[in-house]
Design a protein around this motif. Structure first.
Motif, short mmCIF file in Angstrom:
data_model
loop_
_atom_site.label_atom_id
_atom_site.label_comp_id
_atom_site.label_asym_id
_atom_site.label_seq_id
_atom_site.Cartn_x
_atom_site.Cartn_y
_atom_site.Cartn_z
N ILE A 193 26.87 19.50 8.85
CA ILE A 193 25.85 18.64 9.47
C ILE A 193 24.46 19.12 9.08
O ILE A 193 23.58 18.32 8.76
CB ILE A 193 26.03 18.62 11.01
CG1 ILE A 193 27.31 17.88 11.37
CG2 ILE A 193 24.82 17.98 11.69
CD1 ILE A 193 27.70 18.00 12.82
N ALA A 194 24.24 20.41 9.09
CA ALA A 194 22.93 20.96 8.70
C ALA A 194 22.60 20.60 7.27
O ALA A 194 21.47 20.20 6.97
CB ALA A 194 22.93 22.48 8.89
N ASP A 195 23.57 20.70 6.37
CA ASP A 195 23.34 20.35 4.96
C ASP A 195 22.96 18.89 4.81
O ASP A 195 22.02 18.55 4.10
CB ASP A 195 24.58 20.67 4.11
CG ASP A 195 24.83 22.16 3.97
OD1 ASP A 195 23.91 22.96 4.26
OD2 ASP A 195 25.96 22.52 3.57
N VAL A 196 23.70 18.01 5.47
CA VAL A 196 23.43 16.58 5.37
C VAL A 196 22.07 16.24 5.99
O VAL A 196 21.30 15.45 5.44
CB VAL A 196 24.56 15.76 6.05
CG1 VAL A 196 24.18 14.30 6.18
CG2 VAL A 196 25.84 15.92 5.27
N THR A 197 21.75 16.85 7.11
CA THR A 197 20.47 16.61 7.76
C THR A 197 19.31 16.96 6.85
O THR A 197 18.34 16.21 6.74
CB THR A 197 20.37 17.41 9.08
OG1 THR A 197 21.46 17.04 9.91
CG2 THR A 197 19.07 17.14 9.79
N GLN A 198 19.41 18.08 6.18
CA GLN A 198 18.35 18.48 5.26
C GLN A 198 18.23 17.50 4.10
O GLN A 198 17.14 17.20 3.63
CB GLN A 198 18.61 19.90 4.73
CG GLN A 198 18.62 20.97 5.79
CD GLN A 198 17.35 21.01 6.62
OE1 GLN A 198 16.26 20.80 6.11
NE2 GLN A 198 17.48 21.26 7.91
N ALA A 199 19.36 16.97 3.63
CA ALA A 199 19.36 16.06 2.49
C ALA A 199 18.73 14.72 2.81
O ALA A 199 18.08 14.12 1.97
CB ALA A 199 20.79 15.86 1.98
N ILE A 200 18.91 14.22 4.05
CA ILE A 200 18.41 12.89 4.38
C ILE A 200 17.05 12.90 5.07
O ILE A 200 16.47 11.85 5.31
CB ILE A 200 19.41 12.10 5.25
CG1 ILE A 200 19.63 12.76 6.60
CG2 ILE A 200 20.70 11.88 4.53
CD1 ILE A 200 20.44 11.95 7.56
N ALA A 201 16.51 14.06 5.35
CA ALA A 201 15.24 14.13 6.09
C ALA A 201 14.13 13.38 5.37
O ALA A 201 13.29 12.75 6.00
CB ALA A 201 14.85 15.58 6.31
N GLY A 202 14.13 13.37 4.03
CA GLY A 202 13.09 12.69 3.28
C GLY A 202 13.27 11.19 3.19
O GLY A 202 12.40 10.48 2.73
N ASP A 203 14.41 10.67 3.63
CA ASP A 203 14.68 9.25 3.52
C ASP A 203 14.70 8.53 4.87
O ASP A 203 15.32 7.50 5.02
CB ASP A 203 16.03 9.03 2.84
CG ASP A 203 15.88 8.90 1.34
OD1 ASP A 203 14.75 8.84 0.87
OD2 ASP A 203 16.90 8.86 0.65
#
Length: 146
Positions: A42-52
């Protein structure tokens, strides 16, 4: 860009059996370790989508840094405006008429057609075909047909 919602830092911490209490059963230890891995994902995905992030409430112009992948259709206010690509089209050829086009053009024709009347009708037919070609090219360039 839309205002981002309140940021909540999410940091995954590795959990292994050596730091768990000794009275935890083996199944419970495995469960806790699996949950730890899920939090890390979840942490990895959250970091990936934060800019979108795009706000559904924001009315000003917004943009994404990645492409949008829509599986079935794009709708606006519940009305489908773009659906899946229509396949099977073979590309046309020839000039495209993208300039001024009079869709209400009329053509005179007497009882005995004159060459000028036939030429005017032929010209109108060619213009209509060129306009269809221009519309096909526009649909193809936007990916609506192949």
């Amino acid at each position: 860009m839309a205002l981002l919602p309140k940021q909540i830092p999410l940091k995954a911490t590795r959990i292994d059996s050596s730091i768990l209490p000794e009275n935890f059963s083996i199944p419970y230890r495995l469960y806790v370790q699996k949950q730890s891995k899920e939090i890390e994902n979840i942490a990895d995905v959250t970091q990936a989508i934060a800019g979108d992030y795009v706000s559904k409430r924001e009315t000003s112009l917004q943009s994404l840094s990645s492409p949008i992948d829509i599986k079935t259709a794009f709708s606006i206010d519940g009305t489908k405006v773009i659906g899946p690509r229509v396949t099977g089209w073979i590309a046309g050829s020839g000039p495209q008429l993208t300039g001024e086009f009079n869709a209400s053009q009329t053509y005179a024709a007497g009882a005995a057609y004159s060459q000028a009347e036939i030429n005017a009708i032929i010209t109108g037919l060619v213009q209509a075909r060129q306009r269809v070609m221009a519309l096909e090219a526009a649909m193809r360039s936007h990916g609506l047909i192949n």
